[in-house]
Design a protein around this motif. Structure first.
Motif, PDB file in Angstrom:
ATOM      1  N   VAL A   1      16.288 -36.471  90.185  1.00 21.15           N
ATOM      2  CA  VAL A   1      15.898 -37.494  91.145  1.00 21.15           C
ATOM      3  C   VAL A   1      15.769 -38.832  90.424  1.00 21.15           C
ATOM      4  N   PRO A   2      16.510 -39.853  90.870  1.00 19.87           N
ATOM      5  CA  PRO A   2      16.407 -41.163  90.220  1.00 19.87           C
ATOM      6  C   PRO A   2      15.104 -41.862  90.596  1.00 19.87           C
ATOM      7  N   LEU A   3      14.821 -42.933  89.889  1.00 16.28           N
ATOM      8  CA  LEU A   3      13.670 -43.751  90.227  1.00 16.28           C
ATOM      9  C   LEU A   3      13.851 -44.304  91.632  1.00 16.28           C
ATOM     10  N   GLU A   4      12.760 -44.551  92.331  1.00 16.63           N
ATOM     11  CA  GLU A   4      12.826 -45.011  93.712  1.00 16.63           C
ATOM     12  C   GLU A   4      13.222 -46.480  93.833  1.00 16.63           C
ATOM     13  N   GLU A   5      12.979 -47.250  92.812  1.00 13.55           N
ATOM     14  CA  GLU A   5      13.245 -48.682  92.871  1.00 13.55           C
ATOM     15  C   GLU A   5      14.733 -48.966  92.725  1.00 13.55           C
ATOM     16  N   GLU A   6      15.229 -49.934  93.486  1.00 10.26           N
ATOM     17  CA  GLU A   6      16.627 -50.323  93.378  1.00 10.26           C
ATOM     18  C   GLU A   6      16.729 -51.553  92.481  1.00 10.26           C
ATOM     19  N   PHE A   7      17.870 -51.647  91.789  1.00 13.45           N
ATOM     20  CA  PHE A   7      18.109 -52.720  90.845  1.00 13.45           C
ATOM     21  C   PHE A   7      19.434 -53.391  91.171  1.00 13.45           C
ATOM     22  N   ILE A   8      19.671 -54.511  90.548  1.00 14.95           N
ATOM     23  CA  ILE A   8      20.943 -55.216  90.680  1.00 14.95           C
ATOM     24  C   ILE A   8      21.581 -55.294  89.307  1.00 14.95           C
ATOM     25  N   MET A   9      22.874 -54.966  89.250  1.00 18.19           N
ATOM     26  CA  MET A   9      23.605 -55.014  87.989  1.00 18.19           C
ATOM     27  C   MET A   9      24.589 -56.178  88.052  1.00 18.19           C
ATOM     28  N   GLY A  10      24.493 -57.065  87.077  1.00 12.03           N
ATOM     29  CA  GLY A  10      25.424 -58.182  86.969  1.00 12.03           C
ATOM     30  C   GLY A  10      26.313 -57.991  85.759  1.00 12.03           C
ATOM     31  N   VAL A  11      27.604 -58.217  85.930  1.00 17.86           N
ATOM     32  CA  VAL A  11      28.570 -58.074  84.843  1.00 17.86           C
ATOM     33  C   VAL A  11      29.204 -59.435  84.598  1.00 17.86           C
ATOM     34  N   SER A  12      29.215 -59.863  83.343  1.00 22.59           N
ATOM     35  CA  SER A  12      29.821 -61.141  82.982  1.00 22.59           C
ATOM     36  C   SER A  12      30.571 -60.984  81.663  1.00 22.59           C
ATOM     37  N   LYS A  13      31.115 -62.078  81.171  1.00 22.74           N
ATOM     38  CA  LYS A  13      31.837 -62.028  79.893  1.00 22.74           C
ATOM     39  C   LYS A  13      30.889 -61.789  78.717  1.00 22.74           C
ATOM     40  N   TYR A  14      29.594 -61.906  78.936  1.00 22.67           N
ATOM     41  CA  TYR A  14      28.603 -61.681  77.883  1.00 22.67           C
ATOM     42  C   TYR A  14      28.110 -60.244  77.838  1.00 22.67           C
ATOM     43  N   GLY A  15      28.195 -59.544  78.970  1.00 21.01           N
ATOM     44  CA  GLY A  15      27.728 -58.172  79.010  1.00 21.01           C
ATOM     45  C   GLY A  15      27.218 -57.789  80.377  1.00 21.01           C
ATOM     46  N   ILE A  16      26.298 -56.836  80.387  1.00 22.13           N
ATOM     47  CA  ILE A  16      25.745 -56.300  81.619  1.00 22.13           C
ATOM     48  C   ILE A  16      24.253 -56.589  81.647  1.00 22.13           C
ATOM     49  N   LYS A  17      23.783 -57.089  82.796  1.00 21.96           N
ATOM     50  CA  LYS A  17      22.363 -57.387  82.973  1.00 21.96           C
ATOM     51  C   LYS A  17      21.856 -56.574  84.162  1.00 21.96           C
ATOM     52  N   VAL A  18      20.768 -55.842  83.964  1.00 23.23           N
ATOM     53  CA  VAL A  18      20.139 -55.064  85.022  1.00 23.23           C
ATOM     54  C   VAL A  18      18.806 -55.725  85.330  1.00 23.23           C
ATOM     55  N   SER A  19      18.626 -56.123  86.586  1.00 21.90           N
ATOM     56  CA  SER A  19      17.395 -56.805  86.976  1.00 21.90           C
ATOM     57  C   SER A  19      16.837 -56.190  88.257  1.00 21.90           C
ATOM     58  N   THR A  20      15.599 -56.554  88.570  1.00 26.63           N
ATOM     59  CA  THR A  20      14.976 -56.065  89.803  1.00 26.63           C
ATOM     60  C   THR A  20      15.745 -56.624  90.996  1.00 26.63           C
ATOM     61  N   SER A  21      15.551 -56.016  92.161  1.00 25.02           N
ATOM     62  CA  SER A  21      16.321 -56.417  93.341  1.00 25.02           C
ATOM     63  C   SER A  21      16.064 -57.869  93.739  1.00 25.02           C
ATOM     64  N   ASP A  22      14.909 -58.418  93.389  1.00 25.87           N
ATOM     65  CA  ASP A  22      14.663 -59.836  93.673  1.00 25.87           C
ATOM     66  C   ASP A  22      15.158 -60.736  92.534  1.00 25.87           C
ATOM     67  N   GLN A  23      15.739 -60.133  91.510  1.00 25.65           N
ATOM     68  CA  GLN A  23      16.303 -60.797  90.328  1.00 25.65           C
ATOM     69  C   GLN A  23      15.259 -61.607  89.564  1.00 25.65           C
ATOM     70  N   TYR A  24      13.988 -61.258  89.731  1.00 27.17           N
ATOM     71  CA  TYR A  24      12.924 -61.965  89.038  1.00 27.17           C
ATOM     72  C   TYR A  24      12.738 -61.456  87.616  1.00 27.17           C
ATOM     73  N   ASP A  25      12.823 -60.137  87.431  1.00 22.85           N
ATOM     74  CA  ASP A  25      12.635 -59.538  86.112  1.00 22.85           C
ATOM     75  C   ASP A  25      13.930 -58.919  85.612  1.00 22.85           C
ATOM     76  N   VAL A  26      14.283 -59.193  84.371  1.00 21.22           N
ATOM     77  CA  VAL A  26      15.433 -58.556  83.732  1.00 21.22           C
ATOM     78  C   VAL A  26      14.921 -57.298  83.034  1.00 21.22           C
ATOM     79  N   LEU A  27      15.480 -56.150  83.398  1.00 20.65           N
ATOM     80  CA  LEU A  27      15.023 -54.872  82.855  1.00 20.65           C
ATOM     81  C   LEU A  27      15.803 -54.454  81.617  1.00 20.65           C
TER      82      LEU A  27
END
Length: 92
Positions: free
Chosen positions: A19-45
């Protein structure tokens, strides 16, 4: 892209939690790499720099739920330790 993440630790004896964690995240992909942040994009995880990603695989989870798993194998800057990151995504 909204994702749910699994946390892989040695405490789980090498097994991924079903079972995965209940919280959803947003994944951003760019030329620098991959960033995973909270759904409100306030915190970078997590940040995964492209030059530290050794292998990346995306595949169907096999459970018939229509979700995909994204697995990343990363290393540290000195190439001494490796980490496995697994994310469950709603789509490819």
């Amino acid at each position: 892209m909204e994702i749910m993440s699994f946390i892989f630790t040695l405490k789980q004896d090498g097994k991924l939690p079903f079972v995965p964690l209940e919280e959803e995240f947003i994944m951003g992909v760019s030329k620098y790499g991959i960033k995973v942040s909270t759904s409100d994009q306030y915190d970078v995880l997590h940040r995964h720099s492209l030059y530290l990603i050794i292998r990346m695989v995306c595949y169907d989870d096999g459970l018939g739920a229509g979700k995909s798993l994204l697995a990343l194998k990363t290393t540290d800057a000195s190439n001494e330790e490796y980490s496995l990151w697994v994310y469950q995504c709603h789509s490819l």
